[in-house]
Design a protein around this motif. Sequence first.
Motif, PDB file in Angstrom:
ATOM      1  N   ALA A 167      -5.366 -17.513  -3.653  1.00  0.00           N
ATOM      2  CA  ALA A 167      -4.943 -16.878  -2.395  1.00  0.00           C
ATOM      3  C   ALA A 167      -4.290 -15.529  -2.631  1.00  0.00           C
ATOM      4  CB  ALA A 167      -3.971 -17.803  -1.655  1.00  0.00           C
ATOM      5  N   GLY A 168      -4.331 -15.020  -3.874  1.00  0.00           N
ATOM      6  CA  GLY A 168      -3.729 -13.724  -4.164  1.00  0.00           C
ATOM      7  C   GLY A 168      -4.303 -12.599  -3.325  1.00  0.00           C
ATOM      8  N   PRO A 169      -5.639 -12.444  -3.231  1.00  0.00           N
ATOM      9  CA  PRO A 169      -6.193 -11.372  -2.385  1.00  0.00           C
ATOM     10  C   PRO A 169      -5.773 -11.490  -0.926  1.00  0.00           C
ATOM     11  CG  PRO A 169      -7.863 -12.209  -3.893  1.00  0.00           C
ATOM     12  CD  PRO A 169      -6.682 -13.123  -4.009  1.00  0.00           C
ATOM     13  N   GLU A 170      -5.707 -12.737  -0.405  1.00  0.00           N
ATOM     14  CA  GLU A 170      -5.275 -12.906   0.978  1.00  0.00           C
ATOM     15  C   GLU A 170      -3.817 -12.457   1.151  1.00  0.00           C
ATOM     16  OE1 GLU A 170      -6.953 -15.000  -0.752  1.00  0.00           O
ATOM     17  OE2 GLU A 170      -8.828 -15.309   0.355  1.00  0.00           O
ATOM     18  N   LYS A 171      -2.968 -12.764   0.155  1.00  0.00           N
ATOM     19  CA  LYS A 171      -1.577 -12.324   0.242  1.00  0.00           C
ATOM     20  C   LYS A 171      -1.486 -10.807   0.240  1.00  0.00           C
ATOM     21  CE  LYS A 171       0.258 -16.403  -2.165  1.00  0.00           C
ATOM     22  NZ  LYS A 171       1.013 -16.877  -3.367  1.00  0.00           N
ATOM     23  N   LEU A 172      -2.264 -10.180  -0.654  1.00  0.00           N
ATOM     24  CA  LEU A 172      -2.253  -8.722  -0.697  1.00  0.00           C
ATOM     25  C   LEU A 172      -2.771  -8.139   0.608  1.00  0.00           C
ATOM     26  CD1 LEU A 172      -1.728  -6.216  -2.374  1.00  0.00           C
ATOM     27  CD2 LEU A 172      -4.051  -6.388  -3.286  1.00  0.00           C
ATOM     28  N   THR A 173      -3.790  -8.765   1.170  1.00  0.00           N
ATOM     29  CA  THR A 173      -4.323  -8.308   2.462  1.00  0.00           C
ATOM     30  C   THR A 173      -3.269  -8.431   3.562  1.00  0.00           C
ATOM     31  OG1 THR A 173      -6.546  -8.998   1.795  1.00  0.00           O
ATOM     32  CG2 THR A 173      -6.166  -8.640   4.147  1.00  0.00           C
ATOM     33  N   ALA A 174      -2.521  -9.551   3.565  1.00  0.00           N
ATOM     34  CA  ALA A 174      -1.475  -9.734   4.568  1.00  0.00           C
ATOM     35  C   ALA A 174      -0.389  -8.676   4.421  1.00  0.00           C
ATOM     36  CB  ALA A 174      -0.876 -11.139   4.448  1.00  0.00           C
ATOM     37  N   ILE A 175      -0.040  -8.340   3.151  1.00  0.00           N
ATOM     38  CA  ILE A 175       0.981  -7.303   2.936  1.00  0.00           C
ATOM     39  C   ILE A 175       0.494  -5.962   3.450  1.00  0.00           C
ATOM     40  CG2 ILE A 175       2.245  -6.030   1.163  1.00  0.00           C
ATOM     41  CD1 ILE A 175       2.316  -8.590  -0.486  1.00  0.00           C
ATOM     42  N   VAL A 176      -0.769  -5.626   3.119  1.00  0.00           N
ATOM     43  CA  VAL A 176      -1.320  -4.341   3.582  1.00  0.00           C
ATOM     44  C   VAL A 176      -1.408  -4.310   5.097  1.00  0.00           C
ATOM     45  CG1 VAL A 176      -3.354  -2.857   3.519  1.00  0.00           C
ATOM     46  CG2 VAL A 176      -2.547  -3.955   1.425  1.00  0.00           C
ATOM     47  N   ASN A 177      -1.861  -5.412   5.701  1.00  0.00           N
ATOM     48  CA  ASN A 177      -1.943  -5.457   7.173  1.00  0.00           C
ATOM     49  C   ASN A 177      -0.568  -5.326   7.803  1.00  0.00           C
ATOM     50  OD1 ASN A 177      -4.714  -5.774   7.074  1.00  0.00           O
ATOM     51  ND2 ASN A 177      -4.613  -8.016   7.117  1.00  0.00           N
ATOM     52  N   GLY A 178       0.431  -5.960   7.193  1.00  0.00           N
ATOM     53  CA  GLY A 178       1.797  -5.805   7.712  1.00  0.00           C
ATOM     54  C   GLY A 178       2.277  -4.373   7.603  1.00  0.00           C
ATOM     55  N   GLY A 179       1.964  -3.709   6.472  1.00  0.00           N
ATOM     56  CA  GLY A 179       2.342  -2.297   6.346  1.00  0.00           C
ATOM     57  C   GLY A 179       1.645  -1.431   7.366  1.00  0.00           C
ATOM     58  N   VAL A 180       0.357  -1.687   7.606  1.00  0.00           N
ATOM     59  CA  VAL A 180      -0.375  -0.917   8.620  1.00  0.00           C
ATOM     60  C   VAL A 180       0.205  -1.150   9.999  1.00  0.00           C
ATOM     61  CG1 VAL A 180      -2.626  -0.644   9.737  1.00  0.00           C
ATOM     62  CG2 VAL A 180      -2.485  -0.873   7.247  1.00  0.00           C
ATOM     63  N   PHE A 181       0.548  -2.410  10.316  1.00  0.00           N
ATOM     64  CA  PHE A 181       1.152  -2.711  11.618  1.00  0.00           C
ATOM     65  C   PHE A 181       2.492  -2.000  11.774  1.00  0.00           C
ATOM     66  CE2 PHE A 181       4.015  -5.439  14.117  1.00  0.00           C
ATOM     67  CZ  PHE A 181       3.355  -5.401  15.336  1.00  0.00           C
ATOM     68  N   LEU A 182       3.277  -1.978  10.672  1.00  0.00           N
ATOM     69  CA  LEU A 182       4.567  -1.291  10.730  1.00  0.00           C
ATOM     70  C   LEU A 182       4.377   0.198  10.976  1.00  0.00           C
ATOM     71  CD1 LEU A 182       7.649  -1.263  10.364  1.00  0.00           C
ATOM     72  CD2 LEU A 182       7.275  -1.055   7.897  1.00  0.00           C
ATOM     73  N   ILE A 183       3.409   0.799  10.276  1.00  0.00           N
ATOM     74  CA  ILE A 183       3.152   2.232  10.463  1.00  0.00           C
ATOM     75  C   ILE A 183       2.653   2.516  11.871  1.00  0.00           C
ATOM     76  CG2 ILE A 183       1.720   4.158   9.686  1.00  0.00           C
ATOM     77  CD1 ILE A 183       1.842   2.958   6.877  1.00  0.00           C
ATOM     78  N   ASP A 184       1.767   1.665  12.394  1.00  0.00           N
ATOM     79  CA  ASP A 184       1.286   1.849  13.768  1.00  0.00           C
ATOM     80  C   ASP A 184       2.424   1.731  14.765  1.00  0.00           C
ATOM     81  OD1 ASP A 184      -1.246   2.228  12.822  1.00  0.00           O
ATOM     82  OD2 ASP A 184      -1.890   0.146  13.144  1.00  0.00           O
ATOM     83  N   THR A 185       3.322   0.779  14.530  1.00  0.00           N
ATOM     84  CA  THR A 185       4.464   0.618  15.440  1.00  0.00           C
ATOM     85  C   THR A 185       5.363   1.842  15.403  1.00  0.00           C
ATOM     86  OG1 THR A 185       4.393  -1.773  15.069  1.00  0.00           O
ATOM     87  CG2 THR A 185       6.400  -0.868  16.042  1.00  0.00           C
ATOM     88  N   LEU A 186       5.635   2.342  14.190  1.00  0.00           N
ATOM     89  CA  LEU A 186       6.446   3.557  14.089  1.00  0.00           C
ATOM     90  C   LEU A 186       5.754   4.745  14.721  1.00  0.00           C
ATOM     91  CD1 LEU A 186       7.842   3.207  10.454  1.00  0.00           C
ATOM     92  CD2 LEU A 186       9.035   2.761  12.603  1.00  0.00           C
ATOM     93  N   GLY A 187       4.412   4.801  14.595  1.00  0.00           N
ATOM     94  CA  GLY A 187       3.684   5.894  15.246  1.00  0.00           C
ATOM     95  C   GLY A 187       3.752   5.813  16.763  1.00  0.00           C
ATOM     96  N   GLY A 188       3.841   4.600  17.316  1.00  0.00           N
ATOM     97  CA  GLY A 188       3.954   4.457  18.764  1.00  0.00           C
ATOM     98  C   GLY A 188       5.281   4.920  19.311  1.00  0.00           C
ATOM     99  N   VAL A 189       6.317   4.880  18.482  1.00  0.00           N
ATOM    100  CA  VAL A 189       7.648   5.336  18.916  1.00  0.00           C
ATOM    101  C   VAL A 189       8.043   6.577  18.123  1.00  0.00           C
ATOM    102  CG1 VAL A 189       8.420   3.069  19.703  1.00  0.00           C
ATOM    103  CG2 VAL A 189       8.703   3.695  17.303  1.00  0.00           C
ATOM    104  N   LEU A 190       7.071   7.414  17.825  1.00  0.00           N
ATOM    105  CA  LEU A 190       7.350   8.610  17.028  1.00  0.00           C
ATOM    106  C   LEU A 190       8.366   9.537  17.688  1.00  0.00           C
ATOM    107  CD1 LEU A 190       6.760  10.277  14.528  1.00  0.00           C
ATOM    108  CD2 LEU A 190       4.823  11.301  15.722  1.00  0.00           C
ATOM    109  N   PRO A 191       8.282   9.832  19.019  1.00  0.00           N
ATOM    110  CA  PRO A 191       9.315  10.712  19.611  1.00  0.00           C
ATOM    111  C   PRO A 191      10.711  10.127  19.492  1.00  0.00           C
ATOM    112  CG  PRO A 191       7.404  10.527  21.060  1.00  0.00           C
ATOM    113  CD  PRO A 191       7.219   9.510  19.989  1.00  0.00           C
ATOM    114  N   GLN A 192      10.842   8.809  19.753  1.00  0.00           N
ATOM    115  CA  GLN A 192      12.163   8.202  19.635  1.00  0.00           C
ATOM    116  C   GLN A 192      12.645   8.221  18.185  1.00  0.00           C
ATOM    117  OE1 GLN A 192       9.581   6.983  21.178  1.00  0.00           O
ATOM    118  NE2 GLN A 192      10.105   6.489  23.276  1.00  0.00           N
ATOM    119  N   THR A 193      11.726   7.969  17.240  1.00  0.00           N
ATOM    120  CA  THR A 193      12.114   8.017  15.828  1.00  0.00           C
ATOM    121  C   THR A 193      12.549   9.414  15.426  1.00  0.00           C
ATOM    122  OG1 THR A 193      10.502   6.259  15.393  1.00  0.00           O
ATOM    123  CG2 THR A 193      11.351   7.465  13.496  1.00  0.00           C
TER     124      THR A 193
END
Length: 425
Positions: A193-219
């Motif tokens: 399950a190592g690749p799946e874990k790495l995929t989950a980490i990358v997806n979480g990082g992408v979600f975090l970046i997308d969330t920060l991009g959605g509140v870019l003016p406030q940030t």
Amino acid sequence: MSENAMPARDSVLAPVAGVIVGTIGYLSRQRLVVSLVALLVVLVLGASYLMFGSLQVNPLHSTYRVRVLLKDSGGLLADRDVTVRGVRVGRVSSVDLGDGGVTAVATIDGDVRIPADSDARVIGLSAAGEQYLDFVPTTATGPYLADGAVIGTDRTTTPVTLAQLLGDLNGTIEQLDPNKLHAIVQELGVSSAGPEKLTAIVNGGVFLIDTLGGVLPQTTDLLRNSRVVLGTVRDLAPGLRATAAELDRTLTGVEKMSGGYTTLVGLTPPMLQTMDRIIAENSPTMVQLLGSLTTIAQMSYVHIPALSEVFFPTQRNGSTADRVADAFHDGYAWALASIYPRKQCDYDTPRLPMSVPNFPEPYLYADCRDPDPTLLPRGARNAPRPPGDDTLNPPPGADPLATSDPAPVERQSIPLPYGGPYVPR
């Protein structure tokens, strides 16, 4: 068909064949001309497209030049695009090394107006480079840049160089713990399950970046406000250090007195219990006392002018302390005594014998009926009264011999027998 008929037919077909051959030859010559004309038109159109479309050469179009001063080139080269918020408006004609920096000359279309207070920045299209010069206006009104205008280094920025990026990345990598990285790699490869874990980490990082991009003016606002707050804290750092030192000394002194505080805390509960018992035992008397004090306070409030006249008379100059100081000087006590008899007021009440050792209650409506103003100049008759106060004279129909109610006798009262205690001879 007879032989005489053959020559006649030949004589008719011969002119027709000649006309046909002549027409075909004429058309062949015209087609060559049309082909030549078509080739010339295509050549002219292609050259025009290459010159005016691809090479964007327009001899009738006006331009103006703006000098942009940069601390470093940032990879900017000549013949790169000049844009205003990403919209192409000209070309970089030259990039020259000057004293203390780099000078880039931007050739801008004459019909484009750029505010003079715009910021200039060198931006790359990708990680591989392809830098271009972009103007970022801060306002939408003039004045505007003109031919020969100069933008200083205080309003220009260049991208981070690869060397600086690698240096900063090196500092970040040095802070990483190799043992922790090794543990992370082992955790990722501990099972299938190592690749799946790495995929989950990358997806979480992408979600975090997308969330920060959605509140870019406030940030951005948060970072800007944080910069102001941190700058203020930085300016107050000397005062904070001095305050911390003073607090350290104060707390050191408090620590030395902790034994006294411990003793005080230990003695406080018994003392509070004693006070609680005193209040509980004297609550009836205290309630009555508080009620009486309330009445006294109300009466004192409405008679403030009279009290001021008694204790702080306006006809005297100087304070009471000054008057007392005047009575003591030169090692003696000085006083004035009047030997002239003064008229006394008769209250028209029966006089009780002084030989009787009793405690009579005072009369309620004792009134001096003598209108002489020299009598009791500071008495009740001449005292200032609140508006609407009609207590100058007794109420109508009042008994002049009426006395106050007998004083209450409580358990705290001291017994006073009639005639006093027995005194032996």
